[in-house]
Design an enzyme around this catalytic site. Structure first.
Site, short mmCIF file in Angstrom:
data_model
loop_
_atom_site.label_atom_id
_atom_site.label_comp_id
_atom_site.label_asym_id
_atom_site.label_seq_id
_atom_site.Cartn_x
_atom_site.Cartn_y
_atom_site.Cartn_z
N TYR A 157 3.34 3.79 3.44
CA TYR A 157 3.34 4.86 4.46
C TYR A 157 2.85 4.34 5.81
CZ TYR A 157 2.12 9.35 6.65
OH TYR A 157 2.01 10.41 7.50
N ASN A 229 -1.00 -2.26 3.08
CA ASN A 229 -1.28 -1.03 3.82
C ASN A 229 -2.34 -0.22 3.07
OD1 ASN A 229 -0.47 0.88 5.98
ND2 ASN A 229 0.24 2.15 4.29
N SER A 269 -1.31 1.93 0.53
CA SER A 269 -0.50 1.36 -0.54
C SER A 269 -0.30 -0.13 -0.33
CB SER A 269 0.87 2.04 -0.60
OG SER A 269 0.75 3.41 -0.87
N SER A 307 -3.26 5.80 -3.22
CA SER A 307 -2.63 4.50 -2.99
C SER A 307 -1.48 4.27 -3.96
CB SER A 307 -3.66 3.37 -3.15
OG SER A 307 -3.15 2.15 -2.67
N GLY A 308 -0.38 3.74 -3.43
CA GLY A 308 0.75 3.33 -4.26
C GLY A 308 0.72 1.83 -4.41
#
Length: 391
Positions: A157, A229, A269, A307-308
């Site tokens: 993102y 990120n 992420s 978080s991904g």
């Protein structure tokens, strides 16, 4: 301090003369392991990486107009010229607040049949559609009349710097990233899908690293590329030094008009792709992917709720393994010999993240929001203070 600044200036002058940015090792950051020639995922023979970077506009966010700080990254396991040439692969998620399309079939079949694309959260659908169209236009499946495919597209993102609801990634940007894909040294920092990303309290983005190692009498290569990120500044650790704590009051994010969000410190992420030429089967590549979080943890990742953290690993060995019509014979590495692969995985992920931060430049985005670059001079000074860099 004078010696430190002189050292830093000499490095910058040297790299500017070659048109390259300094990387973490060039600043003296110590890492374990031997890198490949480019210290990049492209050290694994056949792997190609390309970017499309979209930067335009300043000031107040006008949805659909900008400012724009985003892009697309394309990764081809065997290069785009080989077209349909599946590789053994598998994936793993530490925390699943994110997306990587196509992974269900990767696990089910054991093969990655497509390039890997990385972009921002809201552009996954556009990128997936553009890739499908590119398959049709280029006859990716080599004359097959009836084919189906599940493109692998991952995201992080970038909406604190980018007009993410303006949907600025278009088909032309996907095609540009694909067209630009090549081997050799690759750019880092504010490029491709990593353009608008932030990491561990500073500007983040795209980073890469590699390792060369022996198993018995054979030499192998393993590399990683990250779109970074994630993370809270207080957790940033470089070469075992609590850099985030040392720089806690230095160059914090500036949110002048942040979007409405439930984002907490540490959310974000990271997408990691690991490539190797070690002959590994899909279940072994799952084991590789499961070691990726160890490298993230070293630098300060905690796998936060927002978080991904999604990872994919593939092997370029066994090029003839995929066949629709007959049995094939493949090589596989013994599980008892995998420790060098595990270690290399942790090492390249750690270094790739720091390389992304070292290469990234300060970026001002929507509404004047700003993420500052990790200050090289203060990083060097801090590492010297902890005796991790010697005079």
């Amino acid at each position: 301090m004078t010696k430190i600044l002189t050292f830093f200036i000499i490095i910058l002058i040297g790299f500017q003369s070659y048109g390259q940015k300094p990387r973490a090792r060039d600043l003296g950051v110590p890492f374990v392991g031997k890198p490949g020639a480019f210290n990049a995922i492209t050290d694994v023979a056949g792997v190609e990486v390309g970017y499309s970077t979209i930067i335009s506009g300043t000031g107040t966010n006008v949805v659909g107009k900008g400012p724009v700080r985003t892009g697309v990254t394309a990764i081809f396991p065997r290069g785009k010229a080989k077209k349909f040439s599946p590789v053994y692969a598998n994936w793993y998620s530490l925390n699943g607040n994110g997306e990587m399309t196509g992974t269900t079939w990767v696990t089910e079949s054991g093969f990655l049949e497509t390039p890997i694309m990385i972009t921002n959260t809201n552009s996954v659908g556009e990128v997936r559609q553009a890739v499908l169209k590119w398959y049709v236009d280029t006859d990716w499946y080599n004359g097959e009349d009836w084919w189906y495919t599940y493109p692998v597209v991952a995201e992080t993102y970038d909406g604190f710097l980018n007009d993410i609801y303006g949907f600025h990634v278009k088909e032309k940007h996907v095609l540009e990233a694909i067209s630009n894909a090549s081997n050799g040294p690759i750019a880092e920092g504010n490029v491709g899908g990593g353009t608008g990303m932030m990491c561990l309290g500073f500007k983040g983005g795209t980073g890469t690293a590699s390792r060369v190692f022996k198993i018995k009498d054979s030499t192998y290569t393993l590399g990683a590329i990250v779109q970074s990120n994630f993370g809270a500044k207080r957790n940033l650790s470089i070469a075992g030094v609590p850099v985030g704590i040392a720089l806690k009051d230095t160059l914090g994010y500036e949110y002048k008009a942040p979007p409405k969000s439930r984002r907490q410190e540490g959310d974000g992420s990271i997408i990691v792709v690991v490539a190797t030429d070690v002959p590994l089967l899909p279940h072994q590549l799952k084991r590789i992917a499961q070691r990726i979080p160890l490298g993230i943890g070293i630098v300060g990742g905690r796998g936060s709720n927002g978080s991904g953290d999604i990872f994919l690993a593939f092997s370029t060995a066994n090029e003839q393994a995929f066949n629709r019509d007959k049995k094939t014979t493949v090589e596989s590495m013994s599980n008892d010999l995998l420790m060098p692969v595990f270690e290399a995985t942790v090492q390249v992920v750690e270094e790739a993240i720091i390389n992304a931060m070292v290469a990234a430049e300060t970026m001002e985005g929507i509404n004047g929001n700003k993420a500052y670059a990790l200050p090289h001079d203060l990083l060097i000074e801090t590492l010297k203070k902890y005796n991790r860099i010697q005079d």
